[in-house]
Every structure is written in structure tokens, then in C-alpha cells.
Write a protein that holds these residues in place. Structure first.
Motif, PDB file in Angstrom:
ATOM      1  N   LEU A   1       0.853  -1.186   0.000  1.00  0.00           N
ATOM      2  CA  LEU A   1       0.000   0.000   0.000  1.00  0.00           C
ATOM      3  C   LEU A   1       0.886   1.231   0.000  1.00  0.00           C
ATOM      4  N   TYR A   2       0.693   2.107  -0.992  1.00  0.00           N
ATOM      5  CA  TYR A   2       1.404   3.390  -0.979  1.00  0.00           C
ATOM      6  C   TYR A   2       0.396   4.514  -0.796  1.00  0.00           C
ATOM      7  N   VAL A   3       0.572   5.296   0.267  1.00  0.00           N
ATOM      8  CA  VAL A   3      -0.353   6.374   0.590  1.00  0.00           C
ATOM      9  C   VAL A   3       0.289   7.724   0.284  1.00  0.00           C
ATOM     10  N   PRO A   4      -0.319   8.528  -0.612  1.00  0.00           N
ATOM     11  CA  PRO A   4       0.121   9.914  -0.779  1.00  0.00           C
ATOM     12  C   PRO A   4      -0.434  10.734   0.383  1.00  0.00           C
ATOM     13  N   ALA A   5       0.422  11.055   1.338  1.00  0.00           N
ATOM     14  CA  ALA A   5      -0.031  11.565   2.638  1.00  0.00           C
ATOM     15  C   ALA A   5      -0.831  12.859   2.538  1.00  0.00           C
ATOM     16  N   GLU A   6      -0.443  13.747   1.651  1.00  0.00           N
ATOM     17  CA  GLU A   6      -1.165  15.020   1.556  1.00  0.00           C
ATOM     18  C   GLU A   6      -2.556  14.857   0.964  1.00  0.00           C
ATOM     19  N   GLU A   7      -2.778  13.769   0.237  1.00  0.00           N
ATOM     20  CA  GLU A   7      -4.117  13.518  -0.301  1.00  0.00           C
ATOM     21  C   GLU A   7      -4.995  12.822   0.733  1.00  0.00           C
ATOM     22  N   TRP A   8      -4.409  11.951   1.519  1.00  0.00           N
ATOM     23  CA  TRP A   8      -5.183  11.197   2.520  1.00  0.00           C
ATOM     24  C   TRP A   8      -5.277  11.934   3.845  1.00  0.00           C
ATOM     25  N   CYS A   9      -4.444  12.934   4.059  1.00  0.00           N
ATOM     26  CA  CYS A   9      -4.532  13.801   5.245  1.00  0.00           C
ATOM     27  C   CYS A   9      -4.418  15.250   4.763  1.00  0.00           C
ATOM     28  N   PRO A  10      -5.517  15.828   4.268  1.00  0.00           N
ATOM     29  CA  PRO A  10      -5.488  17.151   3.623  1.00  0.00           C
ATOM     30  C   PRO A  10      -4.867  18.288   4.430  1.00  0.00           C
ATOM     31  N   PRO A  11      -4.979  18.317   5.770  1.00  0.00           N
ATOM     32  CA  PRO A  11      -4.325  19.422   6.485  1.00  0.00           C
ATOM     33  C   PRO A  11      -2.819  19.502   6.247  1.00  0.00           C
ATOM     34  N   LEU A  12      -2.186  18.377   5.954  1.00  0.00           N
ATOM     35  CA  LEU A  12      -0.755  18.407   5.664  1.00  0.00           C
ATOM     36  C   LEU A  12      -0.480  19.225   4.403  1.00  0.00           C
ATOM     37  N   LYS A  13      -1.344  19.116   3.424  1.00  0.00           N
ATOM     38  CA  LYS A  13      -1.182  19.914   2.204  1.00  0.00           C
ATOM     39  C   LYS A  13      -1.436  21.386   2.506  1.00  0.00           C
ATOM     40  N   ALA A  14      -2.442  21.671   3.332  1.00  0.00           N
ATOM     41  CA  ALA A  14      -2.773  23.059   3.664  1.00  0.00           C
ATOM     42  C   ALA A  14      -1.629  23.753   4.401  1.00  0.00           C
ATOM     43  N   LEU A  15      -0.853  22.986   5.156  1.00  0.00           N
ATOM     44  CA  LEU A  15       0.231  23.554   5.950  1.00  0.00           C
ATOM     45  C   LEU A  15       1.572  23.587   5.209  1.00  0.00           C
ATOM     46  N   ARG A  16       1.615  23.037   4.011  1.00  0.00           N
ATOM     47  CA  ARG A  16       2.882  22.942   3.282  1.00  0.00           C
ATOM     48  C   ARG A  16       3.541  24.306   3.094  1.00  0.00           C
ATOM     49  N   SER A  17       2.796  25.307   2.709  1.00  0.00           N
ATOM     50  CA  SER A  17       3.413  26.610   2.405  1.00  0.00           C
ATOM     51  C   SER A  17       4.086  27.201   3.639  1.00  0.00           C
TER      52      SER A  17
END
Length: 348
Positions: free
Chosen positions: A153-169
Motif C-alpha cells: 500500500l502506498y499512501v500519498p499523505a497530503e491527499e489522505w490527510c489534507p491538512p498536511l497539504k494546507a500547511l505545506r506553504s
């Protein structure tokens, strides 16, 4: 409320105090739901970095990350938790090892995202892209289908845990390690009973062992591995902490004890080279150092999960799976399923 919590951790090296678990939950919730402002979030991350995060604070951030993530009991196996900021100087042994383990009957969960500070290294995302797969463009159904058919199983973390993407910047602007660098690796997307977790400094062994116990993993191996990863070294011994049922102990894994210690060749690592070396190992024709490194890591992980009685038995099992092509066949099957959605232009 968040401002009060920020003041407690931001009073400087002498005046700052650790938050209680409940206080840290409030802070994590404010950050991951973006209730706090970007300036407040950045200040909190820096203050925690100076103070050093407590086990309770990290555990709270893990709990809130898990609350906001898509998690499902897709398979019961081993979670490989390596640094999301990637590799610059070492081989990604955990990638080919995952297919070797799955072919031995141990499902494996890998996860990651595009590179982050402080290392800005090559990530598993980069390897997948080199293999013609767009990890950010895959549906959950497609990823789950690949896992059900192969055990990987490969999980793209920012897609499966959206707050991680929101905090990237904010994390990119800070360009430093934050509490999320640890918490994001422990989201445990597939409710895995076994964990192998990479750390950079041996000074955090006891804290991470306590955290693994608090998070109720059946067994965990905390590894001071290559570039802070979960990968055991092959050219020298590796310091690890073995964690089970509330107990933890230091354990040195020495490749020379198994006749595997091998000098590493000089390699300039790029995503293309990482993938090429990984595929060569899975085909049984890679450089001896990298073949041995994958065999050692896989054997130790099989023993951790109780699939074999000893590392020696694990090595015998894994060598046979490389020699008969089972691991390569499983990798090709996984690759083909993952390519059927989220497809990029394939490499030549």
C-alpha cells in the motif's frame, strides 16, 4: 486560547514548558484546522523546535492528524515510517524491500509526499513518478486495489490527510523541521500492528519508544538509519530500539554477523538512479551492497512481525524470493495496477 498556549511554549529556553496532552490537542486542532493564523502557526512550530517536543505533545499531534486522515484497515502488516524530507546520499532500500516482504507474506504500508524541509531530498513520490505513476493523481480505490492484489500500500499523505497539504506553504517558508515531521509519519493509514520508524539522533530513542508504546503498536523497531530513515546500514552496524508490550531495549544490528557487511559504491543519487537500482535489486542483478542491504532490512522486518524465527531464516527466505523472481513479479504487478490511473509519461 491558542495565543495562551503559544505563550507557554514560547517563553524561551528557560521559561517554556511542555504542554499537557489535552493542551497539545487544542494546539494541534487549531493548527491542523487552520484556526490559528499563519504567523501564529509558524511561531508555535519555531517555539516547539527550540523547546523540543515532548512525547505527549507529539502524541497529540499524531491523534489530530489521524482524526483528519482517511484511515482504513486495508491490510494487517508493517508500516514503514521514513522521513518525508527524503534522501540525498543513500539508497532507498525500504522501497524494494517492501515488495520482497509482501512476496514473503507480510503486507507493507509506505507513505510520503513531495519533498519538504529541512533536507529537500529524493522521496518515494519521486520514485513513483520515475516509474510512470502520478501518486497525487491516484484515487483511493486504485491504491487500495493495488494493495489488495499485492500487499503493498502506498499512501500519498497530503491527499489522505489534507491538512498536511494546507500547511505545506508555512513549512516551506520556515525551511526547518517541525513537530509535523514526526507526527505525519505515525498516522498509520492501515492500522498496522507493526512499525519500523527512522530517527536521526540516538538521543530520541527513549522518547520514540515511549511514543510507539503509547500508540499501541504490537511491536516496533526504532532505527537510527541511513539519513534518519528506517533503513539499516549495510557497511556498518546500526543502533535500533526494539519495542514490545511497554518494554524497550537497545539492539545493535551488525551486518557482519550475517556475512553481509559490504562497502558501498560511490553513487550520485537521482530519482532515476534510485529506481534503476531498486529494480535491479528486485531482479537479482543489483550491486552486492544494495542487494545485501535490502535482504538485511527485509529479514529483520520479517522477524519483527513474527513471520520468521530468526534473521538468518529471514535472509534465507528473502534470498529465495529474489532468486525465483517472486519479488520482481509482484513489483511489476503492483506497478501495472498503479499505472492504470494517475499515469505519467513512462521513462524510456
Amino acid at each position: 486560547m491558542f495565543t495562551n498556549l503559544l505563550k507557554e511554549v514560547g517563553r524561551g529556553k528557560r521559561g517554556a514548558r511542555d504542554l499537557s496532552y489535552d493542551e497539545a490537542l487544542l494546539a494541534a486542532d487549531s493548527i491542523l484546522e487552520m484556526k490559528a493564523t499563519p504567523a501564529q502557526i509558524g511561531a508555535f512550530f519555531v517555539a516547539e523546535r527550540i523547546k523540543m517536543e515532548s512525547v505527549e505533545e507529539i502524541e497529540a499531534f499524531v491523534a489530530v492528524c489521524r482524526k483528519h486522515a482517511y484511515r482504513a484497515p486495508i491490510q494487517e502488516g508493517l508500516d514503514c515510517a521514513g522521513p518525508y524530507d527524503g534522501r540525498k546520499k543513500t539508497f532507498f532500500a525500504t522501497f524494494p524491500a517492501a515488495f520482497l516482504l509482501a512476496s514473503a507474506g507480510l503486507p507493507v504500508t509506505l507513505h510520503g509526499m513531495p519533498s519538504l524541509p529541512p533536507k529537500w531530498g529524493i522521496t518515494l513520490h519521486d520514485l513513483l513518478r520515475e516509474a510512470g505513476i502520478d501518486p497525487g493523481g491516484l484515487s483511493r480505490g486504485q491504491i487500495t486495489k493495488a494493495a489488495e492484489g499485492t500487499g503493498v500500500l502506498y499512501v500519498p499523505a497530503e491527499e489522505w490527510c489534507p491538512p498536511l497539504k494546507a500547511l505545506r506553504s508555512i513549512r516551506v517558508e520556515l525551511d526547518m523541521r517541525t513537530v509535523l515531521n514526526t507526527a505525519e509519519k505515525l498516522i498509520d493509514y492501515s492500522y498496522s500492528p507493526y512499525l519500523t520508524f527512522g530517527v536521526y539522533h540516538n538521543t530520541v530513542f527513549e522518547r520514540m519508544a515511549k511514543l510507539a508504546n503509547n500508540l499501541k503498536y504490537r511491536k516496533a523497531l526504532i532505527v537510527q538509519g541511513a539519513e534518519g530513515s528506517e533503513d539499516l546500514f549495510i557497511e556498518r552496524p546500526t543502533r535500533t530500539y526494539f519495542v514490545e508490550e511497554g518494554e524497550s531495549r537497545l539492539h545493535i544490528v551488525d551486518p557482519d554477523a550475517y556475512g553481509l557487511e559490504t562497502a558501498l559504491p560511490d553513487v550520485v543519487w537521482t530519482p532515476a538512479v534510485q529506481l534503476r537500482v531498486s529494480e535491479a535489486v528486485l531482479q537479482g542483478r543489483g550491486h552486492l551492497a544494495f542487494v545485501n542491504q535490502v535482504l538485511l532490512n527485509a529479514a529483520v522486518r520479517l522477524q519483527l512481525a513474527g513471520k520468521v524465527e530468526s534473521v538468518e531464516e529471514g535472509l534465507y527466505t528473502c534470498k529465495a524470493l529474489l532468486d525465483d523472481g517472486a519479488a520482481w513479479e509482484l513489483y511489476r504487478k503492483w506497478q501495472n495496477v498503479m499505472r492504470s490511473e494517475g499515469v505519467l509519461s513512462l521513462p524510456n
